[in-house]
Design a protein around this motif. Sequence first.
Motif, PDB file in Angstrom:
ATOM      1  N   GLN A   1       7.743  -1.952   8.314  1.00  0.00           N
ATOM      2  CA  GLN A   1       7.101  -1.941   9.619  1.00  0.00           C
ATOM      3  C   GLN A   1       5.639  -2.365   9.518  1.00  0.00           C
ATOM      4  O   GLN A   1       5.145  -3.118  10.379  1.00  0.00           O
ATOM      5  CB  GLN A   1       7.204  -0.537  10.237  1.00  0.00           C
ATOM      6  N   MET A   2       4.962  -1.927   8.467  1.00  0.00           N
ATOM      7  CA  MET A   2       3.567  -2.328   8.259  1.00  0.00           C
ATOM      8  C   MET A   2       3.464  -3.833   8.042  1.00  0.00           C
ATOM      9  O   MET A   2       2.553  -4.495   8.557  1.00  0.00           O
ATOM     10  CB  MET A   2       2.976  -1.560   7.075  1.00  0.00           C
ATOM     11  N   PHE A   3       4.415  -4.379   7.297  1.00  0.00           N
ATOM     12  CA  PHE A   3       4.432  -5.834   7.081  1.00  0.00           C
ATOM     13  C   PHE A   3       4.675  -6.567   8.387  1.00  0.00           C
ATOM     14  O   PHE A   3       3.965  -7.526   8.713  1.00  0.00           O
ATOM     15  CB  PHE A   3       5.515  -6.196   6.062  1.00  0.00           C
ATOM     16  N   TYR A   4       5.683  -6.147   9.146  1.00  0.00           N
ATOM     17  CA  TYR A   4       6.014  -6.824  10.406  1.00  0.00           C
ATOM     18  C   TYR A   4       4.832  -6.822  11.369  1.00  0.00           C
ATOM     19  O   TYR A   4       4.548  -7.839  12.016  1.00  0.00           O
ATOM     20  CB  TYR A   4       7.197  -6.130  11.072  1.00  0.00           C
ATOM     21  N   GLU A   5       4.167  -5.695  11.486  1.00  0.00           N
ATOM     22  CA  GLU A   5       3.061  -5.591  12.434  1.00  0.00           C
ATOM     23  C   GLU A   5       1.941  -6.555  12.073  1.00  0.00           C
ATOM     24  O   GLU A   5       1.335  -7.161  12.963  1.00  0.00           O
ATOM     25  CB  GLU A   5       2.557  -4.156  12.485  1.00  0.00           C
ATOM     26  N   ALA A   6       1.663  -6.695  10.793  1.00  0.00           N
ATOM     27  CA  ALA A   6       0.604  -7.611  10.364  1.00  0.00           C
ATOM     28  C   ALA A   6       1.071  -9.068  10.431  1.00  0.00           C
ATOM     29  O   ALA A   6       0.296  -9.967  10.777  1.00  0.00           O
ATOM     30  CB  ALA A   6       0.166  -7.268   8.946  1.00  0.00           C
TER      31      ALA A   6
ATOM     32  N   HIS B   1      12.764  -9.502   1.056  1.00  0.00           N
ATOM     33  CA  HIS B   1      13.148  -8.095   1.144  1.00  0.00           C
ATOM     34  C   HIS B   1      12.124  -7.226   0.436  1.00  0.00           C
ATOM     35  O   HIS B   1      11.317  -7.696  -0.375  1.00  0.00           O
ATOM     36  CB  HIS B   1      14.548  -7.856   0.578  1.00  0.00           C
ATOM     37  N   ILE B   2      12.158  -5.951   0.763  1.00  0.00           N
ATOM     38  CA  ILE B   2      11.319  -4.926   0.147  1.00  0.00           C
ATOM     39  C   ILE B   2      12.223  -3.954  -0.586  1.00  0.00           C
ATOM     40  O   ILE B   2      13.262  -3.548  -0.058  1.00  0.00           O
ATOM     41  CB  ILE B   2      10.494  -4.183   1.224  1.00  0.00           C
ATOM     42  N   ASN B   3      11.842  -3.573  -1.793  1.00  0.00           N
ATOM     43  CA  ASN B   3      12.523  -2.515  -2.526  1.00  0.00           C
ATOM     44  C   ASN B   3      11.578  -1.334  -2.697  1.00  0.00           C
ATOM     45  O   ASN B   3      10.467  -1.498  -3.207  1.00  0.00           O
ATOM     46  CB  ASN B   3      12.964  -3.000  -3.912  1.00  0.00           C
ATOM     47  N   ALA B   4      12.002  -0.161  -2.261  1.00  0.00           N
ATOM     48  CA  ALA B   4      11.248   1.072  -2.485  1.00  0.00           C
ATOM     49  C   ALA B   4      12.025   1.909  -3.492  1.00  0.00           C
ATOM     50  O   ALA B   4      13.224   2.131  -3.332  1.00  0.00           O
ATOM     51  CB  ALA B   4      11.069   1.840  -1.184  1.00  0.00           C
ATOM     52  N   VAL B   5      11.343   2.353  -4.546  1.00  0.00           N
ATOM     53  CA  VAL B   5      12.000   2.996  -5.679  1.00  0.00           C
ATOM     54  C   VAL B   5      11.667   4.486  -5.727  1.00  0.00           C
ATOM     55  O   VAL B   5      10.529   4.886  -5.486  1.00  0.00           O
ATOM     56  CB  VAL B   5      11.575   2.331  -7.002  1.00  0.00           C
ATOM     57  N   GLY B   6      12.671   5.305  -6.059  1.00  0.00           N
ATOM     58  CA  GLY B   6      12.449   6.723  -6.309  1.00  0.00           C
ATOM     59  C   GLY B   6      12.708   7.611  -5.111  1.00  0.00           C
ATOM     60  O   GLY B   6      13.244   7.192  -4.081  1.00  0.00           O
ATOM     61  N   GLU B   7      12.312   8.869  -5.244  1.00  0.00           N
ATOM     62  CA  GLU B   7      12.557   9.871  -4.209  1.00  0.00           C
ATOM     63  C   GLU B   7      11.928   9.442  -2.876  1.00  0.00           C
ATOM     64  O   GLU B   7      10.806   8.945  -2.843  1.00  0.00           O
ATOM     65  CB  GLU B   7      11.978  11.219  -4.650  1.00  0.00           C
ATOM     66  N   GLY B   8      12.657   9.655  -1.800  1.00  0.00           N
ATOM     67  CA  GLY B   8      12.157   9.269  -0.481  1.00  0.00           C
ATOM     68  C   GLY B   8      12.143   7.779  -0.249  1.00  0.00           C
ATOM     69  O   GLY B   8      11.421   7.285   0.616  1.00  0.00           O
TER      70      GLY B   8
ATOM     71  N   SER C   1       0.831  -1.210   0.000  1.00  0.00           N
ATOM     72  CA  SER C   1       0.000   0.000   0.000  1.00  0.00           C
ATOM     73  C   SER C   1       0.866   1.261   0.000  1.00  0.00           C
ATOM     74  O   SER C   1       0.377   2.352  -0.289  1.00  0.00           O
ATOM     75  CB  SER C   1      -0.935   0.011   1.210  1.00  0.00           C
ATOM     76  N   VAL C   2       2.153   1.102   0.326  1.00  0.00           N
ATOM     77  CA  VAL C   2       3.101   2.215   0.236  1.00  0.00           C
ATOM     78  C   VAL C   2       3.497   2.369  -1.232  1.00  0.00           C
ATOM     79  O   VAL C   2       3.877   1.390  -1.885  1.00  0.00           O
ATOM     80  CB  VAL C   2       4.335   1.963   1.116  1.00  0.00           C
ATOM     81  N   PRO C   3       3.433   3.570  -1.796  1.00  0.00           N
ATOM     82  CA  PRO C   3       3.702   3.748  -3.230  1.00  0.00           C
ATOM     83  C   PRO C   3       5.111   3.312  -3.644  1.00  0.00           C
ATOM     84  O   PRO C   3       6.074   3.477  -2.887  1.00  0.00           O
ATOM     85  CB  PRO C   3       3.526   5.261  -3.434  1.00  0.00           C
TER      86      PRO C   3
ATOM     87  N   VAL D   1      14.187   5.612   1.133  1.00  0.00           N
ATOM     88  CA  VAL D   1      14.612   5.046   2.415  1.00  0.00           C
ATOM     89  C   VAL D   1      13.455   5.043   3.406  1.00  0.00           C
ATOM     90  O   VAL D   1      13.150   4.011   4.029  1.00  0.00           O
ATOM     91  CB  VAL D   1      15.819   5.815   2.993  1.00  0.00           C
ATOM     92  N   GLN D   2      12.789   6.186   3.563  1.00  0.00           N
ATOM     93  CA  GLN D   2      11.691   6.263   4.518  1.00  0.00           C
ATOM     94  C   GLN D   2      10.538   5.368   4.119  1.00  0.00           C
ATOM     95  O   GLN D   2       9.917   4.702   4.959  1.00  0.00           O
ATOM     96  CB  GLN D   2      11.219   7.716   4.660  1.00  0.00           C
ATOM     97  N   ARG D   3      10.247   5.299   2.817  1.00  0.00           N
ATOM     98  CA  ARG D   3       9.128   4.454   2.368  1.00  0.00           C
ATOM     99  C   ARG D   3       9.431   2.972   2.579  1.00  0.00           C
ATOM    100  O   ARG D   3       8.539   2.185   2.910  1.00  0.00           O
ATOM    101  CB  ARG D   3       8.802   4.750   0.905  1.00  0.00           C
TER     102      ARG D   3
END
Length: 369
Positions: A361-366, A344-351, A322-324, A353-355
Motif C-alpha cells: 500500500q505504501m508503494f502504491y500510494e507513492a 512483487h513484494i516478499n515479506a519474511v517472518g512472523e506477521g 521501510s517495512v522490516p 501477511v500484514q507487513r
Amino acid sequence: MIQRFDIGFLGGGQLARMSIQAAQRMGLRCLSLDPGADTPASQIAASIVGPLGDPKKIAEILRRCDRVTLENEFILADDIEEACEIAKVPESKVIPIIGSLDTIQDKLRQRKALIKAGVPSPRAVALESDPANAIEKIGFPMMIKTRFGGYDGKGAMCARTYEELEKARSLWDGGGWLAEEFVPFARELAVMVYIGASGSGCFPTMETVQVNHVCDLVYPSGADGSEIALAAVEAVGGVGLYGVELFELPDGTLKVNEIAPRPHNTGHYSLDWGGVSQFEQHIRLVMGWPLEKPKGNPVCMANLLGIAGAGAYVGAIGLALSVPDVYFHWYGKTEAKQGRKMGHINAVGEGCVQRAIVARQMFYEAWAK
C-alpha cells in the motif's frame, strides 16, 4: 562463429527473467525468444525477436542452446515437435517434456488424465453446440472454460442457469470449450512440484488469494497438498517444474484446479525464504543437476499490478522497503497497464501477511503520485 548458450527460453517475460537470474548466478549463458524487442528477459541476457508460434524461430533456439525450456504453456507442443525436426535435435532437449505439455495445453485432456489416474478433480465434458450432454453430465451451476489458452480468469465463466449458458453461446458455440463441475471451495491452495532424474518432491503448500481472478497474495496455508499435487503431475507424465493449483473444500478435502508446466506466480515467495528458490530448482531440473530439498522461512508474497496514473516507481520502492524484512522485485516491463503484473513484494517472518499488505500500500500510494 555462432555463439552458443547453455539454456534457451521460449518466452521473455518475468518468469524467464527470474529463471535467467538464477542461471546466471551459476555461470550459465542464456538466450530467450520473444515477439517483443524490449522484454524482462532481454534486459538481462541475449535474446531473439520472433513469434513464439514459429517452429523455425524455435528451431534457432534449439540449435544454439544445449537445453531449452519455456515460461508459459501456450506454445503448442506440435510447434515444438516440428522445431525439433527442423533443428534435428531430440525432443529430450526440452524440459518440461513435450508429452506432458501437450496434455496440459488442452484443459479437457488434462482433466481426463487426472480422473483416469484417480486424482481428485472436477468432472468435465466437451461443451458442444447442443449443450444437452454437458447439462446432463455436469448440471448447474457449471463452469465453462476454453480448452486452450485461458489464464487469470480469461476464457472462463460460471453459468448458473440454462439462460446464462445460452447468453454466453457466442463464446462456446464454435467448439473448443468444456463444461466443468462447479466447486464450492473454501479456499485456494498452490504447490510447486518438481520431478527430475535425481528425485521428486514439493515446495510447501501455500494459500492463494485471488482478486478479479488474478493472484493477489500468497502465504503459508497450514495444509499439506503435496501428495495430490505430486500425483497430478505424475498423471500428466510430467518431468520438470510444475505449479499445481488446488481447491480446498469446506470439509478439508482437495481437488486439482489446474497444472502449469513452469515456474509459477505462487512460487515467487521462494526467492527470499532462505532456501532454494523455484527458479534455481527449475534450472537444476533443466540441466539435469542434483535437486535441493525445499525449506525456508514463512513468507507472504504480494503481487504488484499496474495502476491508473502510475508514475516513476523507483522513488516508491524506498517506502516499501521501510517495512522490516521486506524484499522488492520488479520485472522491467515497459508499460504499467492496469492490472498487469509488474513485480512483487516478499515479506519474511512472523506477521508477514500484514507487513506485505502495508508495504504494498505504501508503494502504491507513492507510485500513483
